[in-house]
Design an enzyme around this catalytic site. Structure first.
Site, short mmCIF file in Angstrom:
data_model
loop_
_atom_site.label_atom_id
_atom_site.label_comp_id
_atom_site.label_asym_id
_atom_site.label_seq_id
_atom_site.Cartn_x
_atom_site.Cartn_y
_atom_site.Cartn_z
N GLU A 135 12.86 -4.15 -4.37
CA GLU A 135 11.83 -4.42 -5.37
C GLU A 135 12.46 -4.60 -6.75
O GLU A 135 11.95 -5.32 -7.59
CB GLU A 135 10.81 -3.26 -5.39
CG GLU A 135 9.59 -3.54 -6.27
CD GLU A 135 8.57 -2.40 -6.26
OE1 GLU A 135 8.81 -1.38 -5.60
OE2 GLU A 135 7.54 -2.56 -6.92
N ASN A 165 9.86 3.68 -16.16
CA ASN A 165 11.14 3.74 -16.86
C ASN A 165 11.70 5.16 -16.95
O ASN A 165 12.91 5.35 -16.95
CB ASN A 165 11.00 3.11 -18.25
CG ASN A 165 11.01 1.59 -18.18
OD1 ASN A 165 10.91 1.02 -17.08
ND2 ASN A 165 11.14 0.92 -19.31
N GLU A 166 10.80 6.15 -17.00
CA GLU A 166 11.29 7.54 -17.02
C GLU A 166 12.00 7.86 -15.69
O GLU A 166 13.06 8.50 -15.68
CB GLU A 166 10.13 8.54 -17.23
CG GLU A 166 9.53 8.52 -18.62
CD GLU A 166 8.60 7.32 -18.87
OE1 GLU A 166 8.17 6.68 -17.88
OE2 GLU A 166 8.32 7.02 -20.04
N GLY A 223 0.83 -1.21 0.00
CA GLY A 223 0.00 0.00 0.00
C GLY A 223 0.86 1.25 0.00
O GLY A 223 0.97 1.94 1.02
N SER A 268 1.27 3.44 -3.41
CA SER A 268 0.72 4.44 -4.35
C SER A 268 -0.67 4.91 -3.93
O SER A 268 -1.46 4.14 -3.37
CB SER A 268 0.63 3.84 -5.75
OG SER A 268 1.88 3.34 -6.14
C1 LIG Z 1 0.07 -3.14 -12.93
C2 LIG Z 1 0.51 -2.24 -11.82
C3 LIG Z 1 0.66 -2.74 -10.55
C4 LIG Z 1 1.02 -1.91 -9.50
N1 LIG Z 1 1.07 -2.43 -8.23
C5 LIG Z 1 1.28 -1.61 -7.17
C6 LIG Z 1 1.18 -2.10 -5.83
O1 LIG Z 1 0.94 -3.29 -5.59
N2 LIG Z 1 1.33 -1.23 -4.82
C7 LIG Z 1 1.62 0.09 -5.01
O2 LIG Z 1 1.78 0.82 -4.05
N3 LIG Z 1 1.72 0.60 -6.29
C8 LIG Z 1 1.55 -0.22 -7.36
N4 LIG Z 1 1.60 0.27 -8.64
C9 LIG Z 1 1.78 1.70 -8.82
C10 LIG Z 1 3.07 2.11 -9.49
O3 LIG Z 1 4.13 2.07 -8.58
C11 LIG Z 1 2.83 3.51 -10.06
O4 LIG Z 1 1.88 3.35 -11.12
C12 LIG Z 1 4.07 4.15 -10.59
O5 LIG Z 1 4.94 4.47 -9.54
C13 LIG Z 1 3.75 5.41 -11.42
O6 LIG Z 1 2.93 6.27 -10.70
P1 LIG Z 1 1.55 6.84 -11.31
O7 LIG Z 1 0.78 5.70 -11.86
O8 LIG Z 1 0.91 7.69 -10.27
O9 LIG Z 1 1.99 7.73 -12.53
P2 LIG Z 1 2.58 9.21 -12.48
O10 LIG Z 1 3.56 9.32 -11.38
O11 LIG Z 1 1.43 10.17 -12.48
O12 LIG Z 1 3.33 9.29 -13.85
C14 LIG Z 1 2.65 9.45 -15.10
C15 LIG Z 1 3.69 9.50 -16.21
O13 LIG Z 1 4.58 10.62 -16.00
C16 LIG Z 1 5.92 10.20 -15.92
N5 LIG Z 1 6.62 10.99 -14.87
C17 LIG Z 1 6.20 11.23 -13.62
N6 LIG Z 1 7.13 11.94 -12.95
C18 LIG Z 1 8.15 12.14 -13.80
C19 LIG Z 1 9.42 12.80 -13.71
N7 LIG Z 1 9.81 13.40 -12.58
N8 LIG Z 1 10.24 12.80 -14.79
C20 LIG Z 1 9.88 12.19 -15.95
N9 LIG Z 1 8.67 11.56 -16.11
C21 LIG Z 1 7.84 11.53 -15.05
C22 LIG Z 1 5.87 8.73 -15.51
O14 LIG Z 1 7.01 8.01 -15.93
C23 LIG Z 1 4.60 8.26 -16.23
O15 LIG Z 1 4.91 7.94 -17.57
C24 LIG Z 1 1.28 -0.54 -9.74
C25 LIG Z 1 1.17 -0.03 -11.02
C26 LIG Z 1 0.78 -0.87 -12.06
C27 LIG Z 1 0.64 -0.29 -13.44
#
Ligand SMILES: Cc1cc2nc3c(=O)[nH]c(=O)nc-3n(C[C@H](O)[C@H](O)[C@H](O)COP(=O)(O)OP(=O)(O)OC[C@H]3O[C@@H](n4cnc5c(N)ncnc54)[C@H](O)[C@@H]3O)c2cc1C
Length: 401
Positions: A245, A387-388, A127, A129
Protein backbone atom coordinates in the site's frame (compact mmCIF):
# COMPACT_ATOMS: atom_id res chain seq x y z
CA UNK A 1 25.23 5.42 -6.01
CA UNK A 2 24.44 7.07 -9.37
CA UNK A 3 21.12 8.90 -9.47
CA UNK A 4 21.42 10.11 -13.07
CA UNK A 5 19.11 8.62 -15.70
CA UNK A 6 20.77 6.61 -18.49
CA UNK A 7 20.01 7.28 -22.17
CA UNK A 8 17.78 4.18 -22.24
CA UNK A 9 15.84 5.43 -19.21
CA UNK A 10 15.35 8.85 -20.83
CA UNK A 11 14.09 7.14 -24.00
CA UNK A 12 11.77 4.99 -21.89
CA UNK A 13 10.41 8.12 -20.17
CA UNK A 14 9.70 9.75 -23.55
CA UNK A 15 7.86 6.66 -24.78
CA UNK A 16 5.74 6.45 -21.63
CA UNK A 17 5.05 10.20 -21.63
CA UNK A 18 3.86 10.19 -25.25
CA UNK A 19 1.59 7.21 -24.76
CA UNK A 20 -0.01 8.53 -21.58
CA UNK A 21 -0.54 12.08 -22.84
CA UNK A 22 -1.97 10.91 -26.18
CA UNK A 23 -4.33 8.35 -24.67
CA UNK A 24 -5.67 9.52 -21.33
CA UNK A 25 -9.26 10.73 -21.98
CA UNK A 26 -9.58 14.56 -21.90
CA UNK A 27 -12.45 14.57 -19.38
CA UNK A 28 -10.38 12.42 -17.01
CA UNK A 29 -7.32 14.72 -17.16
CA UNK A 30 -9.57 17.78 -16.71
CA UNK A 31 -11.11 16.31 -13.54
CA UNK A 32 -7.67 15.63 -12.05
CA UNK A 33 -6.29 19.03 -13.01
CA UNK A 34 -9.26 20.77 -11.36
CA UNK A 35 -8.94 18.65 -8.20
CA UNK A 36 -12.29 16.90 -8.82
CA UNK A 37 -12.98 13.17 -8.32
CA UNK A 38 -12.59 10.98 -11.41
CA UNK A 39 -15.81 9.09 -12.13
CA UNK A 40 -16.03 5.29 -12.00
CA UNK A 41 -16.59 5.28 -15.76
CA UNK A 42 -13.45 7.41 -16.28
CA UNK A 43 -11.36 5.03 -14.15
CA UNK A 44 -12.68 1.99 -16.03
CA UNK A 45 -12.02 3.56 -19.48
CA UNK A 46 -8.45 4.55 -18.56
CA UNK A 47 -7.60 1.18 -16.97
CA UNK A 48 -8.81 -0.64 -20.09
CA UNK A 49 -6.72 1.61 -22.37
CA UNK A 50 -3.63 0.77 -20.30
CA UNK A 51 -4.54 -2.91 -20.10
CA UNK A 52 -4.89 -3.11 -23.90
CA UNK A 53 -1.35 -1.67 -24.10
CA UNK A 54 -0.15 -4.26 -21.52
CA UNK A 55 0.64 -1.56 -18.93
CA UNK A 56 -2.17 -1.72 -16.37
CA UNK A 57 -0.27 -4.00 -13.95
CA UNK A 58 3.42 -3.37 -14.69
CA UNK A 59 4.55 -4.35 -11.17
CA UNK A 60 2.91 -7.81 -11.19
CA UNK A 61 4.98 -10.91 -12.02
CA UNK A 62 5.26 -11.37 -15.78
CA UNK A 63 3.32 -14.67 -15.70
CA UNK A 64 0.27 -12.75 -14.40
CA UNK A 65 0.50 -9.82 -16.84
CA UNK A 66 3.36 -7.68 -15.47
CA UNK A 67 5.79 -5.94 -17.82
CA UNK A 68 9.04 -7.11 -16.21
CA UNK A 69 10.19 -3.46 -15.91
CA UNK A 70 13.10 -2.68 -13.58
CA UNK A 71 12.31 -0.68 -10.39
CA UNK A 72 13.57 2.54 -12.03
CA UNK A 73 11.24 1.99 -15.00
CA UNK A 74 8.32 1.39 -12.63
CA UNK A 75 9.26 4.65 -10.91
CA UNK A 76 9.40 6.59 -14.19
CA UNK A 77 6.02 5.16 -15.24
CA UNK A 78 4.38 6.25 -11.95
CA UNK A 79 6.01 9.68 -12.15
CA UNK A 80 4.73 10.24 -15.68
CA UNK A 81 1.23 9.05 -14.73
CA UNK A 82 1.11 11.54 -11.86
CA UNK A 83 2.51 14.43 -13.88
CA UNK A 84 0.26 13.94 -16.95
CA UNK A 85 -1.95 13.92 -14.83
CA UNK A 86 -3.57 10.51 -15.31
CA UNK A 87 -5.35 8.48 -12.62
CA UNK A 88 -3.36 5.87 -10.76
CA UNK A 89 -4.84 2.40 -11.10
CA UNK A 90 -7.46 1.65 -8.45
CA UNK A 91 -5.14 0.59 -5.61
CA UNK A 92 -7.46 -1.85 -3.86
CA UNK A 93 -7.38 -4.38 -6.71
CA UNK A 94 -4.10 -3.59 -8.47
CA UNK A 95 -1.76 -2.93 -5.51
CA UNK A 96 -3.41 -4.58 -2.54
CA UNK A 97 -5.51 -7.69 -3.05
CA UNK A 98 -3.82 -8.85 -6.29
CA UNK A 99 -0.33 -9.23 -4.75
CA UNK A 100 -1.91 -11.19 -1.88
CA UNK A 101 -3.77 -13.44 -4.34
CA UNK A 102 -0.77 -14.13 -6.59
CA UNK A 103 1.51 -14.72 -3.59
CA UNK A 104 -0.72 -16.67 -1.20
CA UNK A 105 -3.85 -17.63 -3.22
CA UNK A 106 -4.49 -20.94 -4.99
CA UNK A 107 -4.52 -21.45 -8.78
CA UNK A 108 -8.31 -21.22 -9.02
CA UNK A 109 -8.29 -17.86 -7.23
CA UNK A 110 -5.48 -16.55 -9.43
CA UNK A 111 -7.32 -17.54 -12.63
CA UNK A 112 -10.65 -16.21 -11.38
CA UNK A 113 -9.64 -12.81 -10.00
CA UNK A 114 -6.38 -11.52 -11.51
CA UNK A 115 -7.38 -10.93 -15.16
CA UNK A 116 -10.58 -9.18 -14.01
CA UNK A 117 -8.57 -6.91 -11.69
CA UNK A 118 -6.12 -6.01 -14.48
CA UNK A 119 -9.02 -4.90 -16.72
CA UNK A 120 -11.05 -3.34 -13.88
CA UNK A 121 -13.92 -5.73 -14.65
CA UNK A 122 -14.26 -6.04 -10.86
CA UNK A 123 -14.04 -3.01 -8.59
CA UNK A 124 -12.49 -3.97 -5.25
CA UNK A 125 -12.53 -2.19 -1.90
CA UNK A 126 -10.59 -2.70 1.33
CA UNK A 127 -12.36 -3.92 4.48
CA UNK A 128 -9.71 -3.62 7.21
CA UNK A 129 -10.57 -0.67 9.52
CA UNK A 130 -13.43 -0.89 12.00
CA UNK A 131 -14.88 1.67 14.43
CA UNK A 132 -12.62 0.25 17.18
CA UNK A 133 -9.68 -0.86 15.04
CA UNK A 134 -7.66 1.58 12.91
CA UNK A 135 -4.04 2.09 13.96
CA UNK A 136 -4.56 -0.86 16.31
CA UNK A 137 -5.86 -3.01 13.46
CA UNK A 138 -5.35 -6.34 15.23
CA UNK A 139 -8.20 -5.43 17.62
CA UNK A 140 -10.74 -5.99 14.84
CA UNK A 141 -13.92 -7.84 15.89
CA UNK A 142 -15.78 -8.71 12.67
CA UNK A 143 -16.45 -12.43 13.17
CA UNK A 144 -16.44 -15.28 10.63
CA UNK A 145 -17.80 -18.56 11.97
CA UNK A 146 -17.44 -21.76 9.95
CA UNK A 147 -20.77 -23.41 9.05
CA UNK A 148 -20.26 -26.38 6.69
CA UNK A 149 -18.75 -25.10 3.44
CA UNK A 150 -19.43 -21.43 4.33
CA UNK A 151 -18.27 -18.80 6.78
CA UNK A 152 -21.02 -16.70 8.38
CA UNK A 153 -19.76 -13.13 8.75
CA UNK A 154 -21.10 -10.53 11.20
CA UNK A 155 -19.64 -7.12 12.00
CA UNK A 156 -18.80 -3.71 10.59
CA UNK A 157 -16.03 -2.10 8.56
CA UNK A 158 -15.55 1.64 8.18
CA UNK A 159 -13.80 4.27 6.03
CA UNK A 160 -14.25 1.90 3.08
CA UNK A 161 -13.01 4.01 0.17
CA UNK A 162 -15.20 3.89 -2.95
CA UNK A 163 -17.10 0.91 -1.50
CA UNK A 164 -20.23 2.30 -3.13
CA UNK A 165 -18.86 1.19 -6.53
CA UNK A 166 -17.43 -2.12 -5.38
CA UNK A 167 -18.20 -5.61 -6.68
CA UNK A 168 -15.89 -7.24 -4.11
CA UNK A 169 -14.40 -6.43 -0.71
CA UNK A 170 -11.34 -8.11 0.82
CA UNK A 171 -11.73 -8.34 4.57
CA UNK A 172 -9.80 -9.19 7.67
CA UNK A 173 -12.12 -11.24 9.88
CA UNK A 174 -11.69 -12.92 13.25
CA UNK A 175 -11.90 -16.69 12.91
CA UNK A 176 -10.36 -17.65 16.29
CA UNK A 177 -11.36 -15.36 19.17
CA UNK A 178 -9.45 -17.59 21.64
CA UNK A 179 -6.05 -17.40 19.93
CA UNK A 180 -3.23 -16.60 22.44
CA UNK A 181 -2.36 -13.38 20.56
CA UNK A 182 -4.99 -11.23 18.83
CA UNK A 183 -2.90 -11.21 15.62
CA UNK A 184 -3.13 -15.01 15.45
CA UNK A 185 -6.91 -15.44 15.09
CA UNK A 186 -7.44 -13.39 11.91
CA UNK A 187 -8.22 -14.62 8.36
CA UNK A 188 -8.27 -12.98 4.91
CA UNK A 189 -11.64 -13.37 3.18
CA UNK A 190 -12.95 -12.25 -0.23
CA UNK A 191 -16.61 -11.22 -0.10
CA UNK A 192 -18.95 -10.60 -3.03
CA UNK A 193 -20.70 -7.28 -2.30
CA UNK A 194 -24.00 -8.58 -3.74
CA UNK A 195 -24.25 -11.33 -1.07
CA UNK A 196 -27.41 -10.93 1.04
CA UNK A 197 -26.65 -9.20 4.36
CA UNK A 198 -24.03 -6.73 3.00
CA UNK A 199 -25.09 -3.08 3.48
CA UNK A 200 -23.09 -0.01 2.35
CA UNK A 201 -23.81 3.36 3.98
CA UNK A 202 -22.16 6.58 2.80
CA UNK A 203 -20.03 8.81 5.05
CA UNK A 204 -20.08 12.41 3.85
CA UNK A 205 -16.65 14.00 4.20
CA UNK A 206 -15.73 17.59 5.01
CA UNK A 207 -15.31 18.44 1.30
CA UNK A 208 -18.95 17.46 0.76
CA UNK A 209 -17.96 14.41 -1.29
CA UNK A 210 -18.91 10.76 -1.04
CA UNK A 211 -15.65 8.85 -1.06
CA UNK A 212 -15.83 6.69 2.07
CA UNK A 213 -18.44 4.35 3.54
CA UNK A 214 -19.43 2.10 6.37
CA UNK A 215 -20.00 -1.55 5.39
CA UNK A 216 -22.16 -3.81 7.58
CA UNK A 217 -22.26 -7.62 7.52
CA UNK A 218 -25.34 -9.35 8.91
CA UNK A 219 -25.17 -13.15 8.68
CA UNK A 220 -23.35 -12.94 5.35
CA UNK A 221 -22.65 -16.45 3.98
CA UNK A 222 -19.27 -16.60 2.27
CA UNK A 223 -18.08 -19.79 0.51
CA UNK A 224 -15.02 -21.34 2.18
CA UNK A 225 -13.24 -21.26 -1.20
CA UNK A 226 -13.06 -17.44 -0.77
CA UNK A 227 -10.52 -17.79 2.04
CA UNK A 228 -7.05 -16.72 0.85
CA UNK A 229 -4.17 -18.83 2.16
CA UNK A 230 -4.59 -20.53 5.52
CA UNK A 231 -7.22 -19.87 8.17
CA UNK A 232 -5.84 -17.68 11.04
CA UNK A 233 -2.82 -16.57 8.97
CA UNK A 234 -4.54 -13.41 7.69
CA UNK A 235 -2.34 -11.07 9.75
CA UNK A 236 0.77 -12.18 7.81
CA UNK A 237 -1.00 -11.45 4.51
CA UNK A 238 -2.24 -8.08 5.83
CA UNK A 239 1.30 -7.00 6.78
CA UNK A 240 2.50 -8.01 3.31
CA UNK A 241 -0.37 -6.00 1.75
CA UNK A 242 0.23 -2.88 3.85
CA UNK A 243 3.83 -2.84 2.60
CA UNK A 244 2.50 -2.74 -0.96
CA UNK A 245 0.00 0.00 0.00
CA UNK A 246 2.91 2.35 0.74
CA UNK A 247 4.49 1.85 -2.71
CA UNK A 248 4.26 5.14 -4.62
CA UNK A 249 2.52 6.84 -1.68
CA UNK A 250 4.86 9.92 -1.82
CA UNK A 251 3.05 11.08 -5.00
CA UNK A 252 5.95 13.33 -5.99
CA UNK A 253 4.65 13.59 -9.57
CA UNK A 254 1.22 14.70 -8.30
CA UNK A 255 2.78 17.44 -6.18
CA UNK A 256 4.90 18.61 -9.14
CA UNK A 257 1.77 18.88 -11.29
CA UNK A 258 -0.03 20.81 -8.51
CA UNK A 259 2.88 23.28 -8.26
CA UNK A 260 2.72 23.83 -12.02
CA UNK A 261 -1.00 24.59 -11.68
CA UNK A 262 -0.29 26.83 -8.68
CA UNK A 263 2.10 28.96 -10.72
CA UNK A 264 -0.45 29.30 -13.54
CA UNK A 265 -3.15 30.43 -11.10
CA UNK A 266 -0.84 32.76 -9.15
CA UNK A 267 -0.08 34.59 -12.42
CA UNK A 268 -3.82 35.04 -13.13
CA UNK A 269 -4.92 36.11 -9.64
CA UNK A 270 -4.35 39.61 -8.25
CA UNK A 271 -3.73 40.82 -4.71
CA UNK A 272 -4.61 44.49 -5.07
CA UNK A 273 -3.03 45.72 -8.31
CA UNK A 274 -0.33 43.06 -8.64
CA UNK A 275 -0.47 39.40 -9.62
CA UNK A 276 -0.02 37.06 -6.65
CA UNK A 277 3.03 35.64 -8.42
CA UNK A 278 4.76 39.03 -8.16
CA UNK A 279 4.55 38.83 -4.38
CA UNK A 280 8.03 37.97 -3.18
CA UNK A 281 6.91 36.30 0.07
CA UNK A 282 4.52 34.06 -1.86
CA UNK A 283 7.25 33.03 -4.30
CA UNK A 284 9.55 32.21 -1.38
CA UNK A 285 6.93 29.87 0.06
CA UNK A 286 6.52 28.11 -3.29
CA UNK A 287 10.30 27.80 -3.63
CA UNK A 288 10.59 26.29 -0.13
CA UNK A 289 8.04 23.60 -1.06
CA UNK A 290 9.82 22.94 -4.37
CA UNK A 291 13.16 22.47 -2.59
CA UNK A 292 11.61 19.95 -0.19
CA UNK A 293 9.94 18.19 -3.10
CA UNK A 294 13.28 17.86 -4.90
CA UNK A 295 14.82 16.40 -1.74
CA UNK A 296 11.91 13.95 -1.48
CA UNK A 297 12.35 12.94 -5.11
CA UNK A 298 16.05 12.24 -4.46
CA UNK A 299 15.13 10.15 -1.40
CA UNK A 300 12.64 8.23 -3.50
CA UNK A 301 15.27 7.59 -6.17
CA UNK A 302 17.67 6.38 -3.46
CA UNK A 303 15.04 3.89 -2.26
CA UNK A 304 14.43 2.72 -5.85
CA UNK A 305 18.17 2.48 -6.54
CA UNK A 306 18.80 0.46 -3.33
CA UNK A 307 15.95 -1.90 -4.25
CA UNK A 308 17.40 -2.37 -7.74
CA UNK A 309 20.76 -3.34 -6.16
CA UNK A 310 19.44 -5.85 -3.63
CA UNK A 311 16.67 -7.21 -5.93
CA UNK A 312 12.96 -7.07 -5.09
CA UNK A 313 12.44 -9.27 -2.04
CA UNK A 314 8.76 -8.39 -1.60
CA UNK A 315 9.51 -6.54 1.65
CA UNK A 316 8.89 -2.79 1.87
CA UNK A 317 11.93 -0.64 2.63
CA UNK A 318 11.31 1.02 6.04
CA UNK A 319 12.45 4.24 4.33
CA UNK A 320 9.07 4.17 2.55
CA UNK A 321 7.67 5.48 5.87
CA UNK A 322 9.77 8.62 5.36
CA UNK A 323 8.33 8.93 1.84
CA UNK A 324 4.82 8.60 3.24
CA UNK A 325 5.31 11.31 5.90
CA UNK A 326 7.11 13.85 3.73
CA UNK A 327 5.00 13.08 0.65
CA UNK A 328 1.74 13.66 2.51
CA UNK A 329 3.05 16.86 4.14
CA UNK A 330 3.99 18.25 0.73
CA UNK A 331 0.68 17.24 -0.84
CA UNK A 332 -1.04 19.18 1.94
CA UNK A 333 1.33 22.14 1.58
CA UNK A 334 0.59 22.44 -2.16
CA UNK A 335 -3.18 22.45 -1.58
CA UNK A 336 -2.66 25.16 1.09
CA UNK A 337 -0.71 27.34 -1.34
CA UNK A 338 -3.46 26.96 -3.95
CA UNK A 339 -5.96 28.26 -1.38
CA UNK A 340 -3.66 31.19 -0.64
CA UNK A 341 -3.33 31.99 -4.35
CA UNK A 342 -7.07 32.32 -4.92
CA UNK A 343 -7.61 34.20 -1.64
CA UNK A 344 -11.24 35.05 -0.82
CA UNK A 345 -12.60 32.96 -3.72
CA UNK A 346 -11.68 29.91 -1.67
CA UNK A 347 -14.18 30.77 1.06
CA UNK A 348 -17.73 30.63 -0.32
CA UNK A 349 -17.78 27.17 -1.79
CA UNK A 350 -20.82 25.00 -2.17
CA UNK A 351 -19.99 21.31 -1.92
CA UNK A 352 -21.17 19.02 -4.74
CA UNK A 353 -24.77 18.20 -3.82
CA UNK A 354 -26.36 14.97 -4.96
CA UNK A 355 -29.61 16.80 -5.87
CA UNK A 356 -27.59 18.95 -8.29
CA UNK A 357 -28.82 22.26 -6.76
CA UNK A 358 -25.35 23.71 -6.35
CA UNK A 359 -24.78 27.41 -5.91
CA UNK A 360 -22.72 28.69 -8.85
CA UNK A 361 -19.11 29.29 -7.79
CA UNK A 362 -18.09 32.82 -6.88
CA UNK A 363 -14.96 33.82 -8.79
CA UNK A 364 -13.22 31.98 -11.62
CA UNK A 365 -14.26 28.40 -12.48
CA UNK A 366 -10.95 26.94 -11.38
CA UNK A 367 -11.44 28.31 -7.85
CA UNK A 368 -14.55 26.22 -7.16
CA UNK A 369 -12.78 22.90 -6.63
CA UNK A 370 -9.72 24.18 -4.73
CA UNK A 371 -11.30 24.49 -1.29
CA UNK A 372 -12.90 21.00 -1.42
CA UNK A 373 -9.53 19.60 -2.60
CA UNK A 374 -7.77 21.37 0.28
CA UNK A 375 -10.18 19.82 2.81
CA UNK A 376 -10.05 16.43 1.11
CA UNK A 377 -6.24 16.29 1.33
CA UNK A 378 -6.31 16.38 5.14
CA UNK A 379 -6.84 12.61 4.73
CA UNK A 380 -3.42 11.87 3.25
CA UNK A 381 -1.63 11.98 6.60
CA UNK A 382 -4.16 9.50 8.04
CA UNK A 383 -4.81 6.71 5.54
CA UNK A 384 -2.26 4.04 4.64
CA UNK A 385 -1.10 4.16 8.28
CA UNK A 386 -1.18 7.58 9.97
CA UNK A 387 1.98 9.71 10.04
CA UNK A 388 2.38 9.13 13.78
CA UNK A 389 2.41 5.36 13.16
CA UNK A 390 4.96 5.86 10.36
CA UNK A 391 7.17 7.74 12.83
CA UNK A 392 7.02 4.74 15.18
CA UNK A 393 8.10 2.48 12.28
CA UNK A 394 11.04 4.79 11.56
CA UNK A 395 12.00 4.84 15.25
CA UNK A 396 12.01 1.03 15.47
CA UNK A 397 13.09 -0.15 12.00
CA UNK A 398 15.53 2.61 10.98
CA UNK A 399 16.78 4.20 14.18
CA UNK A 400 16.63 0.99 16.26
CA UNK A 401 15.07 2.78 19.24
C1 LIG B 1 -10.01 9.15 3.62
C2 LIG B 1 -9.74 7.83 4.27
C3 LIG B 1 -9.87 6.67 3.54
C4 LIG B 1 -9.67 5.44 4.15
N1 LIG B 1 -9.89 4.30 3.41
C5 LIG B 1 -9.83 3.08 4.02
C6 LIG B 1 -10.22 1.90 3.32
O1 LIG B 1 -10.57 1.93 2.13
N2 LIG B 1 -10.21 0.73 3.98
C7 LIG B 1 -9.82 0.63 5.28
O2 LIG B 1 -9.80 -0.47 5.82
N3 LIG B 1 -9.45 1.74 6.00
C8 LIG B 1 -9.46 2.96 5.39
N4 LIG B 1 -9.13 4.10 6.09
C9 LIG B 1 -8.84 3.98 7.51
C10 LIG B 1 -7.43 4.32 7.91
O3 LIG B 1 -6.56 3.26 7.62
C11 LIG B 1 -7.47 4.65 9.40
O4 LIG B 1 -8.21 5.88 9.51
C12 LIG B 1 -6.12 4.82 10.01
O5 LIG B 1 -5.45 3.60 10.06
C13 LIG B 1 -6.20 5.45 11.42
O6 LIG B 1 -7.10 4.74 12.20
P1 LIG B 1 -8.30 5.47 13.00
O7 LIG B 1 -9.01 6.35 12.04
O8 LIG B 1 -9.08 4.42 13.71
O9 LIG B 1 -7.58 6.40 14.04
P2 LIG B 1 -6.93 5.97 15.43
O10 LIG B 1 -6.17 4.72 15.26
O11 LIG B 1 -8.00 6.00 16.48
O12 LIG B 1 -5.93 7.15 15.67
C14 LIG B 1 -6.35 8.45 16.11
C15 LIG B 1 -5.11 9.33 16.25
O13 LIG B 1 -4.22 8.76 17.24
C16 LIG B 1 -2.94 8.52 16.69
N5 LIG B 1 -2.41 7.24 17.21
C17 LIG B 1 -3.05 6.06 17.28
N6 LIG B 1 -2.23 5.11 17.77
C18 LIG B 1 -1.05 5.72 18.02
C19 LIG B 1 0.21 5.28 18.54
N7 LIG B 1 0.41 4.01 18.90
N8 LIG B 1 1.22 6.18 18.65
C20 LIG B 1 1.05 7.48 18.28
N9 LIG B 1 -0.14 7.97 17.80
C21 LIG B 1 -1.15 7.10 17.67
C22 LIG B 1 -3.16 8.41 15.18
O14 LIG B 1 -2.00 8.75 14.44
C23 LIG B 1 -4.29 9.42 14.96
O15 LIG B 1 -3.75 10.72 14.84
C24 LIG B 1 -9.29 5.37 5.51
C25 LIG B 1 -9.12 6.53 6.24
C26 LIG B 1 -9.35 7.76 5.63
C27 LIG B 1 -9.19 9.02 6.45
Amino acid sequence: MDLRFTDEEVAFRNEVRSFIRENVPDDVTAALRDGRHVSKDGMVRWTRILNAKGWSVPHWPVEHGGTGWKPIEQYIFQDEMQQAPAPQMLPFGHNMVAPVIYTFGNDTQKAKYLPRIANLDDWWCQGFSEPGAGSDLASLTTRAVRDGDHYVVNGQKTWTTLGQHADWIFCLVRTDPDAPKKQMGISFLLIDMTTPGVTVRPIQTIDGGHEVNEVFFDDVRVPVENLVGEENKGWDYAKFLLGHERVGIARVGGSKERIRRLKEIARLEFAGQTPVWENRRFREKVAAVEVELKALEMTQLRVVSAEAKRGHDGKPDPASSILKIKGSELQQATTELLMEAIGPYALPYEPEREDGRNEPPVGPDYAASLAPAYFNYRKVSIYGGSNEIQKSIIAKAILGL
